[in-house]
Structures are given as C-alpha cells and as structure tokens.
Design an enzyme around this catalytic site. Structure first.
Site, PDB file in Angstrom:
ATOM      1  N   ASP A   1       0.846  -1.183   0.000  1.00  0.00           N
ATOM      2  CA  ASP A   1       0.000   0.000   0.000  1.00  0.00           C
ATOM      3  C   ASP A   1       0.882   1.232   0.000  1.00  0.00           C
ATOM      4  O   ASP A   1       1.897   1.271   0.678  1.00  0.00           O
ATOM      5  CB  ASP A   1      -0.876   0.004   1.262  1.00  0.00           C
ATOM      6  CG  ASP A   1      -2.169  -0.743   1.021  1.00  0.00           C
ATOM      7  OD1 ASP A   1      -2.659  -0.685  -0.120  1.00  0.00           O
ATOM      8  OD2 ASP A   1      -2.669  -1.388   1.957  1.00  0.00           O
TER       9      ASP A   1
ATOM     10  N   ASP B   1      -4.719  24.634  12.893  1.00  0.00           N
ATOM     11  CA  ASP B   1      -5.039  23.364  12.206  1.00  0.00           C
ATOM     12  C   ASP B   1      -4.113  22.277  12.739  1.00  0.00           C
ATOM     13  O   ASP B   1      -2.891  22.343  12.568  1.00  0.00           O
ATOM     14  CB  ASP B   1      -4.830  23.582  10.698  1.00  0.00           C
ATOM     15  CG  ASP B   1      -5.208  22.366   9.899  1.00  0.00           C
ATOM     16  OD1 ASP B   1      -5.487  21.313  10.501  1.00  0.00           O
ATOM     17  OD2 ASP B   1      -5.216  22.456   8.656  1.00  0.00           O
TER      18      ASP B   1
ATOM     19  N   PHE C   1     -11.864  21.809   9.207  1.00  0.00           N
ATOM     20  CA  PHE C   1     -12.197  21.143   7.951  1.00  0.00           C
ATOM     21  C   PHE C   1     -13.464  20.295   8.112  1.00  0.00           C
ATOM     22  O   PHE C   1     -13.658  19.631   9.120  1.00  0.00           O
ATOM     23  CB  PHE C   1     -11.034  20.228   7.555  1.00  0.00           C
ATOM     24  CG  PHE C   1     -11.261  19.475   6.280  1.00  0.00           C
ATOM     25  CD1 PHE C   1     -10.940  20.039   5.048  1.00  0.00           C
ATOM     26  CD2 PHE C   1     -11.813  18.193   6.310  1.00  0.00           C
ATOM     27  CE1 PHE C   1     -11.150  19.341   3.880  1.00  0.00           C
ATOM     28  CE2 PHE C   1     -12.033  17.494   5.135  1.00  0.00           C
ATOM     29  CZ  PHE C   1     -11.702  18.065   3.931  1.00  0.00           C
ATOM     30  N   SER C   2     -14.337  20.340   7.143  1.00  0.00           N
ATOM     31  CA  SER C   2     -15.470  19.426   7.182  1.00  0.00           C
ATOM     32  C   SER C   2     -15.627  18.806   5.809  1.00  0.00           C
ATOM     33  O   SER C   2     -15.218  19.392   4.790  1.00  0.00           O
ATOM     34  CB  SER C   2     -16.753  20.151   7.589  1.00  0.00           C
ATOM     35  OG  SER C   2     -17.316  20.763   6.454  1.00  0.00           O
ATOM     36  N   ALA C   3     -16.192  17.630   5.803  1.00  0.00           N
ATOM     37  CA  ALA C   3     -16.323  16.908   4.543  1.00  0.00           C
ATOM     38  C   ALA C   3     -17.260  17.662   3.593  1.00  0.00           C
ATOM     39  O   ALA C   3     -17.184  17.527   2.383  1.00  0.00           O
ATOM     40  CB  ALA C   3     -16.846  15.504   4.804  1.00  0.00           C
TER      41      ALA C   3
ATOM     42  N   ARG D   1     -15.218  21.053   2.572  1.00  0.00           N
ATOM     43  CA  ARG D   1     -13.887  20.650   2.115  1.00  0.00           C
ATOM     44  C   ARG D   1     -12.905  21.822   2.132  1.00  0.00           C
ATOM     45  O   ARG D   1     -12.128  22.047   1.223  1.00  0.00           O
ATOM     46  CB  ARG D   1     -13.970  20.027   0.722  1.00  0.00           C
ATOM     47  CG  ARG D   1     -14.788  18.733   0.759  1.00  0.00           C
ATOM     48  CD  ARG D   1     -14.393  17.790  -0.314  1.00  0.00           C
ATOM     49  NE  ARG D   1     -14.790  18.322  -1.610  1.00  0.00           N
ATOM     50  CZ  ARG D   1     -14.079  18.137  -2.721  1.00  0.00           C
ATOM     51  NH1 ARG D   1     -12.975  17.451  -2.673  1.00  0.00           N
ATOM     52  NH2 ARG D   1     -14.502  18.608  -3.855  1.00  0.00           N
ATOM     53  N   MET D   2     -13.024  22.638   3.154  1.00  0.00           N
ATOM     54  CA  MET D   2     -12.031  23.699   3.361  1.00  0.00           C
ATOM     55  C   MET D   2     -11.941  23.992   4.855  1.00  0.00           C
ATOM     56  O   MET D   2     -12.829  23.629   5.626  1.00  0.00           O
ATOM     57  CB  MET D   2     -12.372  24.952   2.560  1.00  0.00           C
ATOM     58  CG  MET D   2     -13.723  25.560   2.888  1.00  0.00           C
ATOM     59  SD  MET D   2     -14.020  27.062   1.948  1.00  0.00           S
ATOM     60  CE  MET D   2     -14.764  26.444   0.491  1.00  0.00           C
ATOM     61  N   SER D   3     -10.851  24.678   5.217  1.00  0.00           N
ATOM     62  CA  SER D   3     -10.717  25.098   6.601  1.00  0.00           C
ATOM     63  C   SER D   3     -10.108  26.490   6.587  1.00  0.00           C
ATOM     64  O   SER D   3      -9.731  27.005   5.526  1.00  0.00           O
ATOM     65  CB  SER D   3      -9.819  24.125   7.368  1.00  0.00           C
ATOM     66  OG  SER D   3      -8.522  24.155   6.828  1.00  0.00           O
TER      67      SER D   3
END
Lengths: 683, 584
Positions: A311, A348, A381-383, A386-388
C-alpha cells in the site's frame, strides 16, 4: 512482552528447562518422528546392550570402548533433543507470558431483556454480546458494536501506548485478554473460548500444533533415503567383512559396535538433529519480529515470494502529505500568500496543516502566532465544505481542495485566475496535492502538498530487486500521481485507482503466471485479496475479517514488515540447505577416520589411508559427530544470515562455507578430538 | 602411456564434442517432429508403421499410460527373446546346429537385452544361432535403446509443458528414436566397420589348419582352428550406438573379427559415448536453453576425465611388484609399456583404458580388454563409474534422465541454500518429486549391495570366484555393480553361467531398469501438471560453472559414498597390498 527482542540466545532459565526436556524427549514415540535420529537412538540402545554383553565375556572388543561409543551415541540423541528443546523453550517462555493474560474473567453477558448476567468467559459462546467497562479485561475476541474506548493491547503487541477501539469502520476488532482503559464497549464475540487469537498465538509460539512444512517434508524424504542407503551400506558390510576374513585367511570380522558407529557417522545426523529446531526457530524469529504466523507453511512461503503488493500510504510514503512550496497567483506577493497560509493553519492540528506552518517558518521566517489570542476563530475542515481556515480581524482566510475553493472564490464574486489553474494542474501532474488559499474570497495562490516517500525505502526496493522480488505499489490515487510517486520510490510497478476487485484480479494474474504474491492489508475490503494472496499479512489494528483472511498478523501493524518477513522465510530455507550440505560433506572425512581401523585385522594395509594419523579414529569421529550438533545450535536458532545478493552469489558463498567447510572442518575437528583423547590417555 | 595414446585420446574428445551439436540438434528436430533432413525418405515409413500397428500418433498419454505401454512393450520383447533362444534348434539360420539355450541362461539373456544391460553369461559363437543374434538380440538392442530415449523425451516434456497431464505418445517416441536416429547411425557405422574387416556373413564357421602347431591345456596337439562367422557388423554397430554392449563373440570387442583395427576401435569407442553426449544438446534445445544441456555434459566430463586419468595412470605404471622380479614394464622404443596383461597389443594401454572408462561411464559394457587383469586402481575406475548410477553419460536416454534426477536433488539442496523452494527449469521440486527421486537414487545401490551381500554369503556365490583375497571380492562386486546399474560389463574371471548368478543378476537387471523408469515417468507426469515459475534474480541459475561443480559433487557424494566401504575391501585393499608388498 517487550523483552522478547532482547532475550539472549542461551537464557539460563530456558537452558535449564531445555536440559530437562531433552531427557523427556528420549521417549521412543517422540524419536520415531525423526527417522535419522531414531536410527541413532536404536544404535545407542544396541551398543548399550553390546556393552552389557561384553561385560560378561572374556576377550573380544573392550567393553569400555563399547561403552564410550554408546555414551557418545546417547549424547548425540540428547544434543539433538536439546537443540529442539532450546528452540521450543524460547517459544514456551513467551507462551507463559501470554497465558497470564488469558485468565478466566467474569463477563457481563447481555441477555435479551437488556439486563446482564455474570458468566465466566469460559462459558461464553459465539455471538454472545458482552459489556466491558473501564479497568476490565475483554473476555474474548470480538467486534465492537457500540461505544468508543481506549484499550491497552500491550499483552498482545508489546506496545504500551493505548489504542482506540470503536464500533464501525476498521478499528472495531478487539482481542480477548486486552484491557479496556476508559469508557466502555459492547462487544459481540467472534470466537469460541479456546479458539481465540490469544489461544492460537499461544499454541503457535509453543509450537504445539506445529506441522511439518512442505519443504521440510521433502527434505525429510531425502534424509530418510540417505539414511536407508547408508543403513544398507553398513548392514551389507558385515557380510562383506566376513567374506574378506575368509578370503584373506586372517583377522576378525568387523564388530557390530564399529558398524553402528560408522552408520551414525554417515547418516545426516547434523541436519537430522537440528531440523526441527530450525523450523521452530524460524517461527520464533517471526515472533521476535512481532509477527504471528498461522502456520509454518506461511513462513516458508514467505521465502518464495516473487511479488510484493505494498500500500502506498504508510508503507511507501509517510502517512501524511507535507507542504513543500507556495506559488502565488499573478499580482500577489509570495509573502502575502505565505502569511495567509500560515494564519489559516496555525490552529489546524492536521499533519498537513502543521507542515504549512513549518514551511512558512523555514522559508519566510514567519513565526507562530497565537490565533486565539488575536481573537481569531478557527474554522475546521469538514467533509461538506472541504475547506478550513480562520476568521480574524474581519478577514476570512480559507484554504482547501481546488474545486471547492474555485466555487468559494466565484461565489464571493471574484475571478479564479487562469495562472493559478495552470499551477494547480502542474502540481497534480507531479503527483502532488494542490491546496488553494483565499483571503476574503480572493484567490492568493496555491500550496503544494507532497507525498513524502519514506527515507531509505528506495534502497529497500533496490535490495528486493536484487533478491528477485518485484514490488508493486497499490494506491487509490489517479494514475498520474501514482506514476510519479512510483518513480520516486523506485517500485517496479503500480496499481492506481485501486479497488478491492482490481487488487484481487491483479493477485490472480500474477499467480496464474506462476508467481507467489505477498501483501498487507487491514480493512475488511482487503479480505478477499488477503485470502487470495500466498502470504497475507494482516495488521493487528485491522478488522477481524482482515485478520481471519490473512495467514499472518503483524502486531506492530507496520506494513514495511513484509520485507522482514520475506527475509525470515528465506533464512529458514537457507539454514536447512546449508546444514544439509554441511552434513553430507562431513562424510568424506569420517570414512578416512573409520575405514582404516575397521578392517585393520583383515587388511592392515588399509592403515595407509589413516591420513590424519589418528590413534582412536572411530571414537573421535563419533564424538565429533555428536559435538558438531551442539556447536551448530546457535546457527540453527539464529539462522544463516541472509544478504540481498543474487541467488548465484548466495549459492557460491554458501557452498564455499558449508560445502567446502563441511569437507574440511571435520578433518581438523576429529584430529583435535583425537589429540585430546591421547592427551587424556583415553586412546 | 605414450604420445600416440595421448594424441588419440585428445582427438577422441575433440571429435566427440564436435559431433554433439549437429547430432543433438538433429535429434531435437526428430522429437519435435520438425523437418530433420531424412523426412522425405523416412516419413512415409513412419506413417506406414503407425497405420499397420494402429497407433494414433497424435493421441497422447498420461504418465501412467506411458509407463504401462513401455512395460508391456518391453515384456513382450523379453518373452520373444526368451522364446527364440529356447526354440533356436528348430529355427533356421543355425549353421552350427546349436541347441536350445538353458532356461536360466535364456531368461538372464532375455532380461539382459530387454533392460539395455547386455550382460552376457555365454559366448555368442558357441551358444546362439545367427537368428537368435539377429532377431532376438539385435532387435532388442534397438528397442531397449529406443525405450531409454523415449523415457528421456517424455521426461523433458514434463519439464517443458505446463498444466497438462500428458507427456507424449510412447509408440511415437520409440518409433522415431529407432527409425530416424538409431537405424541411420547404425547403418553408417556398420558399413564403416565392415570396411575395417568386421565379419558380416551368414556362412558357417570356417575350419582352418593352423600355421604353427600348438597344444591345448591337456597337452594334446591342436592343428585346426574354427574361425567363427556371422552377421556381426550389423549387430556391433547398434551394440555401441545404443549403449548395449553385448558382443557378437564371447570376448566382445577384444575379438579380432569384432574389432580388428585401431580405427575400428576408435569408431566403436566414439559410438559408445556419441548418442549419450549428443542427447545433452538435444535436452538443451528442447528446453529452450542450450546452456542447460552443455552444463549437464560438462558435469559428466568433470567426473569422467579425472577418473579416466586415474585409470590411465594406474595402467601405465603397471604392477610395481613386477619390477621386483626384474620385469621392465616401462614404455620404451621397444614396447608401449604399462600393464599389458589382458589387453590387445593392437590397442595398447591408452585405447584399452579409454574404452574401459567409456564403456562403463556409458552403460555400454562391451570390452576390448579384460578388466579383471587391470591393476587394482585401473579396475576400480570402471567399477566406480558403474556404481555412480550410470549417469555419467550412462545409457542412451537413461543416463541423461538419471542425471536429471541427480540435478533435481542438487537443485533441491542448493535451492534451499538460496532461500527459496527449489525449482529446476521453472518447475518447483516438492515432496512428491523428492520421493520419486529418492527411489531412483536408492534402488541401484540397494540392488548392488544386497546382491553382493547375498553372493558372498552363499556357497554358490563364493564358488564362482577365481581369485583369492580382495580381488575375488572385487569380482563379485563388479558383477553386481554391472547388472545393478544396467551396464553389462564383465570383470571376467567370475564363473557366472549357473543358476545362482543367472537368476540373481536377472533380478538385478530387471529391477534397476524398470523400477527406475516408473518413478522417473511419475516425476515427468507431476512436473507436467505444474506451472512454470518465471525466472528472476532470486532463481538459482542452473547453467553456471558453479552448478556444474555442484551437480558433479552431488553425483560423486550421493552416488559413490555408499560404496566406499565395499570398495575398501576390494580394489582399495588390493591396491594397498600392492604398495605394501605384503600380499598373502
């Protein structure tokens, strides 16, 4: 458990137990399992009887000579037993430690009416649901169906840092015998008592359920055949010698003691005596590496692996991407971009975020600031978005994925600059991840997040290539990104946008081409591929399904371990081959020690073949034959060192050491023993 | 050994090695069924044979069916040879009016020729009619050789094919071996031998009056001599080319009408090693890597050349005890020197020792000198070459498949040493292959040692010995080594035409031939089913000088170590006695 890597080869308690075990192993039923050593065992019994018979007789062979031979034959058997017991002892010591964590505990079994009853963990059955609270031991292997908790798994892994176990996802498997440290878990039992992971691990390290591996069986056949042939050569020698006495008209026929001594010296006792120790030690080395193999067969197969599926994330690259460059949009200074990027990332806590702060400091000298102290408000950040970013002194600074940011910029009424678009594409092509930074809706530039290939991994792959093993990188990335990382890491091939099906198909394809495939995996969706692979290492942190599908479990959950596993497998086979060669090559010198003496009364002229000038050749050869087993125990337990050079070089080196060495060493050894015997006036 | 002998041996190796590639390539084409040069003439014949015998050439066999076909075919041949010998008095082409052969001798001879051994407990000129020689023995000379080649080809198919159960068609392999390879070669060689004076006629023996009168053992004067005749050249050609070795006359190729000149001798000794050597190239070509074939040939030479050198040295030095008696055995202008007892003067030490080594390395067994009269070490060389299991050249086909079994064992041990499950030519060597390989390696020494033990333990066995001391033991050990490895060479001196030896040796010959072919075919079948593992840097290379040494080492260690104690009581003890001056 953390002591297991530090345990010395001859640990006094293990040696003590091994000495006792080697006597216990004199049981004929145990001896029968090994045809070579069983032959020696019979020889020891026979010579002992010959000694008793000689005691009551006048003339003929000296009873003390017979006793000496018999004693050393017994030692030969004992030394072989000792080697096996030593190898087992190391596992047993570990098993004892494991057993301590397998205590019976009282479990809270959830009954239908939502009440729980207290039952012993012995009485639990498959599918039962139990509740485990903080401070309690988990009674059986299972799957978390409710709750989040920290669990101390050090009893199994030796790793003292607690791990998080929670329902759903890839961290839902718990192991019996581990301890819940905080909160509580509701667990569905997935194993029966006595068949849990811990139980299997114990029986594995103890070697209790050890079955002979395919190569071991094949080698056993060869050794048995050689034993039969030498048995025949020695048995017929009696009649040949009788005839020679008649034909020459003098001397006495060869004695049974000498025939037995010759036989034991000729049959491959060195490898025969150490064979099972080598196998057990191989398993033990796996355990030292914190890998539990479900069978010896899997360990052996590891040596044959031709293809490694690895992987990308966590194995080839560090788990996290790192910021390596800021590229401003036209008309924006790089300092402004760096400042905004840093501000957006100060609070962050993700590794990517931290790496941005680090880059800003290293390249642009921006020191860390206290965002909270400045009255800033961090947007995590949140799904969905998609930014923070951060809201600070009326500024709204944001960073995030390109398409999300593009929308954000446009919604804020700004243009998304064309130059930025080009930058973004370039970064993607190079295998990186672009993050766009915007200040109050204006796109300032892009941060280049890069997958960082692990240090030294390129050299590791080159080593594997020399071993004849092909490396394939598996990644969910797009082909462009994958290709660039593959090139940087130096893997031979890659599978991009990998799905579980694609993985499975790839394994099947390689196998159809006659190759043996090894892979690691942890998720439930890895299970089909793990089940298909020849050597499948499941991460201990992975799901129960993955662990069931694999044939090894890596307790450290370190995907790079695969390389070590391959080496251990190879070492195991090499040690067997090297000692077999040594054993066969030894025979030449033993003939020179025994033949001149054996027929001395009939053909004294054969004394010319006594090249070593021995005074008691037969006894010296027998003693050498017994002692060499002891001398080689460390080699059998540690294994022949594996170096990643091609097979041709490896063969040459080992042939010189064990073939040529096996030819010459006994000449010296037997002579030295003979000199000592003479010195002690025993010869 | 003089310069001429040295030159002859050098020329022998040069010509032999030069012929390996062309003949090997030709045979590879024959077995692949691709045009080989003789198709236009022989293909119609081949098709006719199939049509007449009802063979469907494209229907392939599993290893079990292949083995059954091989066994039935050879059993039929064995019974036919037995029948012809027993009935020869009633059959034509019997100018000497020879009667039926005794049952035990007939059985021994039938097994001997069916198993490609050609052990002879009889003298051809005084025992067998021309018909028995031609229809019985010569036919078996072809067919037993072709059987060996067929099994080899089936084994090679096992190595090269993947995931199939079939390993070829026995009838096709035997037909092609005979028709395309053995017959044309024999034809050419027979003509060449006739040109040198080897007889080829159907006429009766000729009675002549001797030039000088002499007396026989009882002192009676001898005035007439019978000069035997017969279709010898045609049988001798295949006797050498098919590694059969059974002479037309009792003293085999020492007989002036079987091997009259140094040139006929050279051609015959060349013919002994020709096909076994060339088959190495055929093997390499068929497996798609000629280096693999050269490696096997190099391993053979690595064992053969030193042993040949030892024999040459021992025979050139001769018997040191003779010098004590004032006999000059040194080479000089007047004599070629060395130990000439039992050797033909027209061949001398060099050509005799070369023959003795070649005939025992290959499982030929024909002789041009009496090995019984060699020095102890000179006699040890041919004995050891047989005891190695007839894999140094060995019988046509059988030698190479025997060596391939040793290669499997070598690869097994060496493969473990490089840390992988052993594989040979991409085929994994696992427990089943080892089991069968162990049988192949176990059976011949078992037969030789147990047979020798029986012979020295019974009066019937001991009575045949004609020498005291270790030499007598060597005689018995040699006979069993010869029969137990399908060589057929005789030490001479041992009286073997009796029920005891005829039966014992017949069992030995039968066992070591057919009990080996079955496990060999079983391995072929098992390998054919397996996938081919691709070659990588981790694969043990089997075409390197190192592997040559390793394979030769395994052959010597596994093959010869078993016999060291026995040899110590025979030739080694005798040699030591010679050195010690203390023989009883």
């Amino acid at each position: 458990m953390s002591t297991r890597t530090a345990r010395p080869l001859f640990d006094p308690p293990i040696v003590k137990r091994a000495v006792l075990d080697s006597l216990r192993k004199l049981n004929p039923r145990h001896q029968l399992r090994n045809p070579v050593m069983f032959t020696v065992f019979l020889g020891s019994v026979l010579t002992l009887l010959l000694f008793l018979q000689a005691l009551g007789r006048i003339g003929g062979e000296s009873p003390w000579f017979i006793l000496a031979i018999s004693a050393w034959l017994w030692f030969t058997v004992l030394f072989a037993n000792f080697a096996e017991a030593m190898a087992e002892g190391r596992g047993k010591a570990q098993a004892d430690a494991l057993r301590k964590s397998r205590q019976d505990v009282i479990a809270r079994r959830l009954a239908n009416n939502k009440l729980y009853e207290m039952v012993s963990s012995k009485d639990l059955s498959l599918g039962d649901i139990v509740v485990v609270k903080a401070g309690e031991l988990i009674p059986l292997d299972g799957e978390v169906i409710e709750g989040v908790a920290t669990v101390d798994e050090s009893a199994i892994t030796g790793e003292s840092a607690p791990v998080i176990r929670e329902s759903g996802g890839d961290r839902s498997a718990v192991t019996g015998g581990t301890k819940v440290l905080s909160d509580f878990l509701i667990i569905r039992c997935t194993a029966k008592p006595g068949e849990s992971f811990l139980d299997r691990m114990i029986s594995m390290v103890e070697g209790a359920k050890r079955q002979k591996t395919p190569n071991e069986i094949a080698l056993d056949i060869l050794l048995a055949a050689m034993t039969i042939v030498f048995l025949l050569a020695c048995a017929t020698l009696v009649s040949f010698s009788h005839y020679s006495v008649i034909a020459a008209g003098r001397g006495t026929p060869i004695t049974l003691t000498v025939v037995v001594a010759l036989l034991v010296c000729l049959i491959p006792t060195t490898i025969g005596g150490l064979l099972s120790a080598i196998g057990i030690a191989g398993m033990d080395r796996m355990i030292q590496a914190n890998v539990i193999a479900t069978s010896g067969r899997a360990v052996e197969a590891a040596g044959d692996v031709d293809v490694l599926l690895l992987d990308k994330t966590g194995t080839i690259t560090l788990g996290n991407r790192q910021a390596v460059e800021f590229t401003p949009a036209t008309g924006v200074t790089i300092e402004r971009l760096a400042d905004a990027a840093q501000l957006s990332s100060l609070a962050d806590e993700t590794p990517e975020g931290r790496s941005i702060v680090v880059l800003a400091k290293q390249k642009y000298g921006l020191r860390g600031r206290d965002v909270e102290g400045l009255g800033g408000h961090f947007i995590s950040f949140s799904a969905r978005t998609r930014m923070s970013g951060v809201d600070l002194e009326g500024r709204k600074i944001r960073k995030g994925a390109v398409d999300a940011m593009e929308n954000y910029v446009k919604e804020s009424g700004h243009e998304f600059p064309r130059s930025l678009r080009e930058q973004v594409d370039q970064i993607s092509k190079a295998g990186g991840t672009p993050l766009v930074v915007a200040d109050n809706g204006q796109a300032l530039g892009v941060i280049y997040l890069k997958d960082i290939v692990k240090g030294g991994i390129r050299e590791r792959f080159a080593e594997l290539r020399r071993m004849g093993i092909k490396t394939v990188m598996i990644t969910g990335d797009n082909p462009l990104t994958a290709a660039s990382i593959a090139a940087e890491a130096g893997v031979d091939d890659f599978l991009a946008e990998a799905t579980p099906e694609a993985k499975l198909n790839m394994i099947r394809e390689y196998q159809a081409g006659g190759r043996l495939v090894a892979m690691t995996g942890d998720g439930t969706n890895d299970s089909p591929a793990l089940a298909q692979a020849d050597v499948a290492v499941a991460m201990n942190s992975g799901t129960q399904a993955a662990k069931e599908a694999g044939n090894m479990v890596d307790l450290d959950s370190n995907p790079t371990k695969l390389i070590e596993i391959v080496e251990i497998g190879k070492q195991l086979l090499m040690t067997r081959g090297a000692l077999t060669t040594f054993s066969i090559a030894n025979d030449v010198s033993k003939y020179f020690a025994i033949i001149p003496v054996a027929f001395a009364s009939t053909y004294p002229e054969l004394g010319r073949l006594n090249l070593m000038g021995l005074s008691s050749g037969i006894l010296s050869a027998v003693i050498f034959n017994a002692l060499i087993i002891v001398v080689l125990i460390p080699l059998a337990l540690r294994g022949v060192k594996y170096r990643a050079v091609g097979a041709a070089t490896l063969l040459r080196n080992n042939l010189v050491i064990y073939g040529l060495g096996g030819l010459l060493v006994p000449f010296v050894g037997i002579k030295v023993i003979d000199l000592i015997l003479v010195g002690l006036h025993l010869a | 050994m003089n310069t001429y002998a040295a030159i002859e041996i050098a020329v022998f190796f040069v010509i032999l090695l030069a012929l390996v590639k062309p003949l090997g390539l030709y045979m590879a084409r024959v077995y692949q069924g691709t045009p080989c040069g003789l198709n236009q003439v022989l293909l119609p014949v081949e098709r006719l044979i199939y049509r007449l015998s009802g063979v469907r050439p494209d229907s392939e066999m599993t290893w079990q069916r292949y083995a059954v076909a091989m066994l039935l075919f050879n059993l039929f041949g064995l019974l036919a040879v037995y029948g012809i010998q027993r009935a020869q008095g009633l059959l034509p082409l019997n100018p000497q009016h020879l009667g039926a052969v005794s049952p035990d001798l007939a059985l021994n001879t039938a097994v001997s020729f069916a198993s490609n051994t050609n052990w002879q407990a009889y003298s051809g000129e005084s025992t067998l009619s021309y018909l028995s020689q031609m229809l019985g023995l010569t036919v078996q000379n072809f067919l037993s050789a072709a059987t060996g080649m067929a099994v080899l080809v089936a084994f090679i198919r096992g190595l090269t094919r993947q995931k199939v159960a079939e390993i070829g068609n026995f009838w096709v392999d035997v037909t092609r071996s005979t028709l395309y390879i053995l017959l044309p070669l024999s034809f050419v060689l027979a003509i060449a031998l006739v040109s040198q004076g080897v007889v080829q006629s159907f006429g009766p023996a000729i009675d002549v009056t001797t030039v000088t009168a002499s007396t026989d053992a009882e002192g009676k004067p001898i005035q007439t001599q019978q000069i035997p005749q017969g279709p010898a050249a045609s049988q001798i050609a295949i006797k050498q080319l098919g590694t059969n070795g059974g002479g037309f006359f009792g003293v085999n190729s020492a007989h002036p009408l079987e091997n009259p000149t140094p040139l006929s001798n050279f051609l015959q000794v060349l013919a002994i090693l020709l096909v076994p050597a060339a088959l190495c190239y055929t093997f390499g070509d068929l497996v798609g890597d000629t280096r693999q074939g050269w490696t096997l040939l190099a391993s053979m030479l690595l064992v053969f050349v030193p042993l040949l050198a030892l024999g040459l040295w021992a025979e050139s030095v001769g018997n040191p005890r003779l010098a004590d008696l004032g006999v000059d055995a040194n080479a000089s202008l007047l004599q070629s020197g060395g130990n000439l007892e039992g050797k033909e003067v027209r061949f001398g030490v060099g050509a005799s020792v070369l023959w003795s080594a070649a005939t025992t390395a290959a499982s030929n067994g024909s002789v041009n000198a009496m090995h019984d009269s060699f020095t102890p070490l000179g006699g040890l060389v041919p004995m050891l070459l047989m005891q190695l299991g007839e894999v140094i050249f060995g019988g046509v086909g059988s030698g190479l498949y025997g060596l391939l079994i040793f290669a499997i064992v070598a690869v097994f041990i060496a493969g473990l040493m490089v840390g992988r499950t052993p594989e040979y030519l991409g085929k994994k060597i696992e427990a089943f292959e080892m089991k069968m390989a162990a049988l192949v390696i176990l059976i011949p020494p078992t037969i030789v040692l147990a047979g020798t033990a029986l012979a020295v333990s019974f009066d019937a066995g001991r009575a045949a010995v004609t020498n005291p001391g270790p030499h007598g033991f060597s005689q018995i050990l040699y006979a069993l080594s010869s029969a137990g490895n399908n060589n057929g060479s005789a030490f001479a001196g041992l009286g073997v035409n009796n029920v005891f030896y005829n039966s014992l040796l017949a069992i030995a010959m039968f066992g070591s031939r057919f009990w080996l072919i079955i496990p060999v075919l079983a391995i072929a079948g098992s390998l054919a089913r397996k996938k081919q593992v691709p070659i990588s840097a981790g694969t043990l290379p089997t075409h390197t000088p190192l592997f040559v040494v390793l394979l030769a080492g395994i052959v010597v260690l596994v093959g010869a170590l078993t016999f060291v104690p026995a040899l110590a009581l025979g030739p080694i003890a005798e040699h030591m006695q010679l050195l010690s001056n203390s023989a009883p």
